[in-house]
Scaffold this active site. Structure first.
Site, mmCIF file in Angstrom:
data_model
loop_
_atom_site.group_PDB
_atom_site.id
_atom_site.type_symbol
_atom_site.label_atom_id
_atom_site.label_comp_id
_atom_site.label_asym_id
_atom_site.label_seq_id
_atom_site.Cartn_x
_atom_site.Cartn_y
_atom_site.Cartn_z
ATOM 1 C CD GLU A 126 5.731 39.241 59.731
ATOM 2 O OE1 GLU A 126 5.118 38.274 60.224
ATOM 3 O OE2 GLU A 126 5.863 39.427 58.524
ATOM 4 N N GLY A 168 -4.468 38.763 62.697
ATOM 5 C CA GLY A 168 -5.081 37.452 62.930
ATOM 6 C C GLY A 168 -4.202 36.524 63.747
ATOM 7 C CG MET A 172 3.741 36.427 64.619
ATOM 8 S SD MET A 172 4.054 37.113 62.949
ATOM 9 C CE MET A 172 5.707 36.482 62.681
ATOM 10 C CD GLU A 173 4.753 34.280 59.983
ATOM 11 O OE1 GLU A 173 3.647 34.741 60.341
ATOM 12 O OE2 GLU A 173 5.476 34.833 59.128
ATOM 13 C CG ASN A 174 5.762 34.300 66.871
ATOM 14 O OD1 ASN A 174 6.218 35.284 66.324
ATOM 15 N ND2 ASN A 174 4.588 34.297 67.485
ATOM 16 C CD GLU A 191 -0.407 32.745 60.988
ATOM 17 O OE1 GLU A 191 0.812 32.923 60.835
ATOM 18 O OE2 GLU A 191 -1.261 33.531 60.537
ATOM 19 C CD GLU A 228 2.688 36.744 55.319
ATOM 20 O OE1 GLU A 228 1.762 35.916 55.153
ATOM 21 O OE2 GLU A 228 3.303 36.840 56.397
HETATM 22 N N1 TRP Z 1 2.962 37.230 59.438
HETATM 23 C C1 TRP Z 1 1.617 37.215 59.948
HETATM 24 C C2 TRP Z 1 0.797 36.337 59.049
HETATM 25 O O1 TRP Z 1 0.706 36.554 57.880
HETATM 26 C C3 TRP Z 1 0.952 38.511 60.037
HETATM 27 C C4 TRP Z 1 1.563 39.636 60.775
HETATM 28 C C5 TRP Z 1 2.399 40.570 60.321
HETATM 29 C C6 TRP Z 1 1.190 40.084 62.037
HETATM 30 N N2 TRP Z 1 2.592 41.560 61.231
HETATM 31 C C7 TRP Z 1 1.837 41.297 62.272
HETATM 32 C C8 TRP Z 1 0.345 39.563 62.981
HETATM 33 C C9 TRP Z 1 1.625 42.027 63.424
HETATM 34 C C10 TRP Z 1 0.159 40.283 64.140
HETATM 35 C C11 TRP Z 1 0.760 41.506 64.353
HETATM 36 O O2 TRP Z 1 0.246 35.383 59.455
HETATM 37 ZN ZN ZN Z 2 1.218 35.012 56.751
#
Ligand code: TRP
Ligand code: ZN
Length: 851
Positions: free
Chosen positions: A122, A254, A256-258, A291, A313
């Site tokens: 992301e 912080g 990432m929700e993969n 996440e 978000e």
């Molecule tokens: N989608 C993630 C969250 O809100 C955050 C995110 C977006 C992110 N871009 C990123 C995390 C790049 C790490 C690096 O939890």
């Molecule tokens: Zn998020």
């Protein structure tokens, strides 16, 4: 590095991709400098699209071969991707690329951290892994094959083959490429399991590097709590056989929700009582929940395009805040969130980086993962819930999940479910998504023989993002108190829709005292001309815990503003009010700790700027010091009792009860230190057996200009523990006196442990400087210069983190002309750096504005 001028992307230009992706098969042959990625992708024409040109995104890829339906082709490799002639109907695209994970310092795409491979896709990182339509509305089913000598090989979904040096993962849920993830390394699993509401058993693993095994237990418990909560409160069940989390040291944000494979900054998941503070534990619990909740709000229902980022978000932040209020304290969580909103979102919304919750254009999407999209986005959902009520909110969410599961959606889709459930027209409410800026809400009262009237007027300043602002729908939660402090009107939600509007309350025996904007029911600046007596009355009597805190906060802010602008002494109403709070042991210690916390110096600067006064950082610092000393002296007699009350003898647990006591104890110790010069802080440091106490006592010593010996001892004790050493860097800078902060930071950048390519360490050092308000704004400009030097150095290595940290300069126009010209010169120096990244270029042009 791009030499082309940056392109601006517009929401209004959205068009669907010309093809649908029916399946994706990826094979990774891992090697640090030459990983091979082979892809086999089934494309079919998209009946919903008009434009059928075949374009795949791709960046920093070495194309080895490409074929369509088995026949080799030579695509046109252009900037940022490739094009190719393709057959009329469905076809299979195959290609192989080579990439360099070891050389990837931007931490986007496939990269290496501490010997392991990991990914961050992301928003647009997948295009650094292979050629692909890297946009969130293209969703597909992925199968991933990994070849590498590592004991642990992970990707999304469920494992199909797990052999030596080889693994195959299959994710049955269609997803956009930004949710792709891969991890390979020599990792250890902390394992557990969760049985879902329909009786399915899910295997849970938290993967860490050797040495971190004892920092996993809390995160795992938080995960299970989150899974249960989402079933109970939102009716959302997990949907794969496994859920994996991996801790990574080098990470831009912080976590990432993969899908099925969340990747976390190690600071956002690893914790033990000895190495993490109560605040760290609480943040970890919230991020794990965040996440995990994305599995439904983000993954099963995703965004059509990146302008819709707040769809996932804002909603997921709102959900994680609900979770934290449920498992901890609702008023404490609300107060903490409002403090954060004012510290981070208000300055953004009131400065050159202002943008709507749903922006309408961008150059680099990474620059829009902002407090406005996240935190104001969550506030907007809170307002919607207040307006429609809890029942309708629950029905709307059920409809949202039922109607849009498996889709890539827009804010229009989101609002439509609320309109369909309630029959309301939300066209005006939608302005919260399209207008930038913080509305100001002025209120005036009128009392006439039993009838009490509140006259409101709202205004939103014009900005580049919103040149012609229109009135918004503002839910105003109001209660009324009688002269003896009893509530004579329970909380009601007034719905303001006009620029000016009045609300009447009839049949009152005496003129009431209003408690306005209870729960902070809308993200606005409330303007009410009143006297300190009324604030003190609300501080003593308000039945709404948020507004009770707010009354104390406003008293503090007002007295500090007087102190900073006219050298007035600390206000008696504030000091007496605080003393009463300190003495009131019926109040939750965590709540009392928040009451006692002074507004930060940057909050003061914001408040002065909102009032049209140029903030003077030295005067603000002085006011803050003077007020703390005055409070310490005023409360001298009760502080020992508070310290005793807050002592925790039971074994350490990071629960709300114990951490509330430690928070209040730390406030008391900070005041005591003003009087005893650090004697008790040194005693506490010597016996501290958890990081919360160790760090709070060290902070007190440093603030008192002491602690040299403890700083050295702390380093000796924790050398080698990255997360603790980050605190060591940060604390010395955060607590440095204004005239020393930039020097301390500069000296620490020369320390052998200052690994500046690690975002956590960079932030612990330069981020801490930017947050030391008076130190950063020191009149000789050395704070600005140091930060600019390092941003220039970091930009070619890690544009994303560089650009995020440029926001330290966003408030520059509110300072005096000498500081403005110092900052202006640094901004110019950054902006004119040859080869500056797209990320930082965009930030510079927005912060500097049209000159
Ligand atoms: N989608 C993630 C969250 O809100 C955050 C995110 C977006 C992110 N871009 C990123 C995390 C790049 C790490 C690096 O939890
Ligand atoms: Zn998020």
């Amino acid at each position: 590095m791009k030499d082309t001028a940056p392109q601006t992307i517009f929401l209004k230009d959205y068009t669907p991709f010309g093809f649908v992706v029916e399946s994706v098969h990826l094979t990774f042959d891992l090697s640090p400098n030459a990983t091979r990625v082979a892809s086999r992708i089934a494309f079919a024409p998209n009946p919903e699209a008009r434009d059928h040109r075949f374009f795949l995104h791709g960046e920093d890829l070495k194309l080895i071969r490409a074929a369509i339906d088995g026949t080799p082709v030579s695509p046109d490799v252009i900037d940022e991707g490739l094009t190719c002639a393709v057959p009329e109907g469905s076809f299979i695209w195959e290609c192989e690329v080579e990439i360099d994970p070891q050389g990837n310092t931007a931490l986007e795409g496939l990269y290496m951290s501490g010997g392991m491979y990991c990914t961050q896709c992301e928003a647009e990182g997948f295009r650094k892994i292979t050629y692909y339509p890297d946009r969130p509305d293209v969703m597909s089913v992925f199968t991933v094959e990994i070849k590498g000598p590592h004991p642990v090989l992970l990707s999304n979904g469920n494992p199909q083959v797990q052999g030596k040096g080889h693994a195959i993962w299959h994710d049955p849920w269609p997803k956009p490429a930004y949710l792709f993830a891969l991890v390979a390394g020599d990792l250890l699993a902390h394992s557990d399991s969760f049985t879902t509401c329909s009786g399915k058993e899910v295997e849970l693993n938290l993967y860490v590097r050797a040495g971190d095994e004892d920092k996993c237990a809390f995160g795992m418990e938080a995960l299970k709590k989150s899974m249960k909560w989402d079933e109970e409160v939102y009716g959302r069940e997990y949907d794969l056989d496994v859920f994996n989390i991996v801790a990574v040291d080098d990470f831009n944000m912080g976590a990432m929700e993969n899908k099925g494979l969340n990747i976390f900054n190690s600071s956002a998941v690893l914790a033990s009582p000895e190495t993490a503070t109560d605040a760290n534990f609480e943040r970890i619990e919230a991020i794990i929940a965040h996440e995990y909740f994305h599995n439904w709000t983000g993954n099963r229902i995703t965004c059509r395009d990146w302008f819709q980022l707040c769809l996932k978000e804002g909603l997921t932040v709102f959900r994680d805040a609900q979770f934290t209020s449920d498992v901890r304290s609702e008023p404490v969580k609300r107060i903490q969130d409002v403090i954060e909103l004012r510290a981070r979102q208000f300055p953004e919304d009131q400065g050159p980086l202002a943008h709507p919750v749903r922006p309408e254009s961008f150059q680099e999407i990474n620059n829009f993962y902002t407090a406005t999209v996240y935190e104001k986005g969550a506030e907007v959902i809170g307002m919607l819930k207040r307006l429609v009520g809890d029942q309708a909110y629950a029905e709307a969410l059920d409809l949202y999940f039922a109607r849009h599961d498996g889709q890539a959606c827009t804010i229009e889709d989101w609002l439509k479910v609320f309109e369909d459930v309630t029959g309301r027209d939300l066209a005006q409410f939608k302005r919260w998504y399209s207008q930038a800026g913080t509305p100001r809400l002025a209120v005036r009262e009128e009392w006439d023989d039993g009838t009490y009237t509140l006259h409101f007027s709202q205004s939103l300043g014009a900005s580049a993002a919103t040149p012609e602002p229109q009135p918004q729908v503002i839910p105003i939660r109001v209660g009324l108190l009688g002269p003896n402090g009893d509530e004579v009107q329970a909380t009601r939600t007034l719905e303001m829709t006009e620029a000016t509007q009045s609300f009447r309350f009839e049949g009152l025996g005496a003129k009431p005292v209003p408690s306005i904007l209870r729960e902070f029911s809308a993200p606005v600046v409330l303007e009410r001309e009143t006297d300190t007596a009324e604030r003190a009355f609300l501080l003593a009597h308000d039945t709404d815990p948020f507004n009770r805190w707010e009354a104390g906060r406003t008293l503090a802010r007002e007295t500090m503003m007087d102190m900073a602008t006219s050298g007035a002494p600390a206000g008696a109403a504030y000091l007496d009010g605080m003393l009463a709070v300190l003495r009131d042991d019926t109040l939750d210690p965590a709540y009392r700790a928040l009451m006692l916390a002074q507004p930060s110096q940057s909050e003061l600067a914001n408040a002065l700027a909102e009032a049209g006064t140029t903030p003077d950082p030295d005067a603000i610092w002085q006011a803050s010091e003077t007020l703390a000393l005055a409070l310490a002296q005023h409360a001298q007699d009760v502080l020992p009792r508070i310290m005793a009350e807050c002592r925790v003898d039971a074994p350490y647990r990071p629960d709300p009860d114990q951490s509330g006591k430690r928070a209040l104890g730390a406030r008391a110790l900070a005041l005591v230190t003003r009087l005893d010069g650090g004697a008790q802080a040194a005693e506490q440091y010597a016996v501290a057996d958890n990081m919360t106490l160790q760090l709070s006592s060290l902070g007190c010593l440093l603030a008192a200009g002491k602690g040299e010996e403890q700083v050295a001892a702390f380093y000796a004790q924790w050398q080698g523990d990255r997360l603790v050493i980050d605190k060591w860097f940060g604390m010395q800078i955060a607590q440095a006196a204004p005239d020393r902060a930039a020097d301390v930071a500069a000296r620490l950048t020369e320390h052998p442990d200052f690994n500046w390519k690690n975002p956590n360490r960079f932030r612990a050092t330069l981020g801490a400087l930017a947050m030391n308000h008076a130190g950063f704004h020191i009149a000789d400009g050395s704070g600005y210069r140091l930060l600019a030097d390092w941003l220039i150095r970091l930009d070619p290595v890690n544009p994303q983190t560089t650009a995020r940290m440029c926001s330290a300069f966003q408030t520059w126009r509110r300072y005096d002309s000498a500081r403005q010209s110092l900052i202006g010169a640094e901004l110019e120096r950054i902006a004119e750096t040859p080869g500056l990244s797209r990320d930082t270029t965009e930030m510079m042009s927005r912060i500097r504005g049209a000159e």
